[in-house]
Write an enzyme that holds these catalytic residues in place. Structure first.
Site, PDB file in Angstrom:
ATOM      1  N   HIS A   1      58.278  -6.167 -52.817  1.00 33.64           N
ATOM      2  CA  HIS A   1      58.086  -4.718 -52.791  1.00 33.64           C
ATOM      3  C   HIS A   1      57.454  -4.273 -51.472  1.00 33.64           C
ATOM      4  CE1 HIS A   1      59.417  -3.943 -56.806  1.00 33.64           C
ATOM      5  NE2 HIS A   1      58.547  -4.769 -57.339  1.00 33.64           N
TER       6      HIS A   1
ATOM      7  N   CYS B   1      74.746  -3.885 -50.440  1.00 27.41           N
ATOM      8  CA  CYS B   1      73.775  -2.830 -50.711  1.00 27.41           C
ATOM      9  C   CYS B   1      72.377  -3.393 -50.909  1.00 27.41           C
ATOM     10  CB  CYS B   1      74.181  -2.001 -51.932  1.00 27.41           C
ATOM     11  SG  CYS B   1      74.232  -2.944 -53.472  1.00 27.41           S
TER      12      CYS B   1
END
Length: 557
Positions: A187, A481
């Site tokens: 993250h 992606c």
């Protein structure tokens, strides 16, 4: 004498600044008990504190956009997790624990359980401990966790950052990030790229960096320079990242077209993608209207939510990913809470086996939203592994008039069987984050495994090539992606492997476009071959950076 530390390069750019380290964590509450007459009051304190933390996180999420808002919403949902709260209450009633001690023990037990399950669910252990610290701080009246505010720009050094902390960073103040933990797809890495903050993670020796010293970091090369000279500091500060503008047409130097698209998670993120001149949306994450709910949103609610994104891209490509629930995104109306290994469990398209009605209603909503707007809509399913899954999904889409139905390639099995899968799927999109962690069996949050958790791994690049080759046999396009698409150095390698579109955080579009515009398609294929020849990820990255040295120097990347 200067010392150079190395780590995983995750967000490009150079920065120099005074180090500020993350403050000490909230102290562990002492093992203490409450009187029997005070048990009910202690339980009420647990409930009030968790509610207050959830409210504060939701307020932060409301002021954020895109990935940051998504991360904050998930952390807020963790604060409201009945598993954590009910266990804390049980410990108060059964063991007469104080409210703060009960929360601490319950959170530690939950985090330890998550860590045994492997990625991506093990990544949530960090979230649980962040929520624990916030709730305990609320209960004890101490300063809650958070990034320091010294009143001047600085380089933030930490073991790792909680997603909620990273999501609220101000790039004007935090000029760089250095962590000893995390990996290229953690993250911290994803949000640093989104915010445009130079960052290096999994840095060996980062724990020895002290508050107040000056460092120079290079987020593209993955280096941190301690005790730099005045000239080195000046050079880093003078190397201000050029604010390039993407003209909306991705192509190599000889005109080979490469669609440069944006990943978006909500209507506000769509506006940021429009402002960055994205050619369209390569990944529209639809979870934003499902997360934090106990019940499935209605078709009408979904239609309104999807139209907010589609309206921003009239006449342009928008690839909508169906609900990616499960693992680290549990939803009570489609996922079980007792899976022994959720990372390898019922997630993504697999949730439709028991709950086909949820997928059917979502596809209906996508079809209605597409009919109401002028965007060129395609739909893809996450976590596809087999041909029968592909056939069932494509058939479900076609029944509702959604003729462009594709799959995400995140499981090595799908890459290896791509020729058969693309006999039915009309396009593919490679999710490099999951593909990497499944191929390398590496938790992306562990700094010790950072060398494995990168799409530069030759084995991962082989899977990308296999996917493109299988799709090419049927004339199907393949895009990327995952976070790999935002790596301007890796971009020409992916194009050389056969990838025809790259979808990324809008902030990365201009840099990726600038590199591609200076490299021919033939050169892209040569770079792909060069990377595949290397024995390790580091060797592949170093070899390609060396081959692109003049381009990268010209662009200050």
């Amino acid at each position: 004498m200067s010392t150079t530390l190395t780590g995983a390069p995750v967000s490009p750019g150079r920065a120099a600044g005074v180090v500020v380290t993350m403050p000490a964590p909230v102290p562990e509450p002492p093992l203490a008990t409450v009187a029997e007459t005070d048990v009910d009051a202690a339980v009420e304190r647990v409930r009030a504190a968790t509610a207050a933390v959830q409210e504060s996180l939701l307020a932060l999420a409301a002021g954020a956009t895109g990935t940051a808002a998504d991360v904050l919403s998930v952390t807020a949902a963790m604060a409201a997790d009945p598993t954590l709260a009910s266990d804390a209450e049980r410990r108060v009633r059964a063991g007469s624990r104080t409210a703060e001690r009960a929360v601490w023990e319950a959170a530690d037990a939950l985090a330890a359980q998550l860590e045994t399950l492997g990625p991506p669910l093990s990544e949530r252990a960090r979230d649980v401990r962040d929520v624990r610290d916030r709730v305990v701080a609320e209960l004890t009246g101490v300063r809650p966790p958070g990034v320091p505010a010294p009143g001047h720009p600085f380089v933030l050094v930490a073991d790792d950052l909680a997603p909620a902390d990273t999501a609220t960073l101000d790039p004007a103040v935090v000029v760089g990030i250095v962590t000893s933990g995390g990996g290229p797809t953690s993250h911290t890495a994803i949000l640093a790229r989104t915010l445009g903050i130079p960052a290096v993670v999994a840095v060996q020796g980062a724990a020895d960096i002290v508050e107040g010293e000056t460092v120079v970091l290079d987020g593209g090369a993955g280096t941190v320079l301690r005790d730099p000279s005045d000239d080195e500091v000046r050079a880093a500060r003078d190397a201000v990242r050029v604010e390039r503008v993407f003209d909306g047409h991705g192509r190599t130097s000889d005109g080979h077209r490469v669609e440069l698209l944006a990943n978006v998670a909500d209507p506000e993120a769509a506006q940021a993608a429009v402002a960055a001149n994205a050619e369209g949306v390569g990944l529209f994450r639809t979870e934003f209207c499902f997360l934090g709910r106990d019940t499935e949103p209605s078709v009408a609610e979904q239609v309104a939510a999807y139209r907010g994104v589609l309206a921003a891209f009239g006449g342009k490509k928008v690839v909508v990913r169906t609900l990616d629930a499960g693992a680290d995104k549990p939803l009570p109306f489609v996922t079980a809470d007792d899976e022994p290994n959720p990372a390898l469990g019922v997630r993504g398209l697999r949730t439709a086996v028991r709950h086909p009605e949820v997928l059917d209603r979502q596809l209906q909503a996508i079809a209605e939203a597409a009919a109401a707007e002028s965007a060129d809509v395609s739909v893809m399913a996450p976590m596809v592994a087999t041909v029968p899954e592909t056939v069932a999904f494509v058939d479900a889409c076609e029944r509702l008039g959604l003729s462009r139905a594709g799959v995400m390639v995140e499981v090595p099995a799908a890459a290896l069987r791509s020729r058969s899968i693309f006999a039915r799927a009309t396009f593919g999109s490679i999710g490099t984050n999951d593909l990497t962690q499944y191929a390398m069996a590496a938790d992306r949050m562990l700094g010790d495994l950072a060398p494995l958790s990168t799409s530069w791994q030759p084995a991962v690049l082989e899977l990308v090539r296999a996917t493109c080759d299988g799709a090419a046999a049927h004339g199907r396009p393949v895009g990327v992606c995952g976070e790999a698409a935002a790596d301007a150095v890796l971009a020409p390698v992916l194009v050389g492997l056969g990838v025809r579109s790259l979808s990324m955080t809008p902030r990365a579009l201009a840099d990726v476009a600038a590199v591609l515009a200076r490299v021919s398609f033939v050169r892209c294929r040569e770079l792909a071959h060069l990377a595949l020849e290397q024995p390790t990820a580091d060797a592949a990255r170093t070899a390609v950076r060396g081959a692109l040295a003049e381009v990268l120097e010209e662009l200050s990347l």
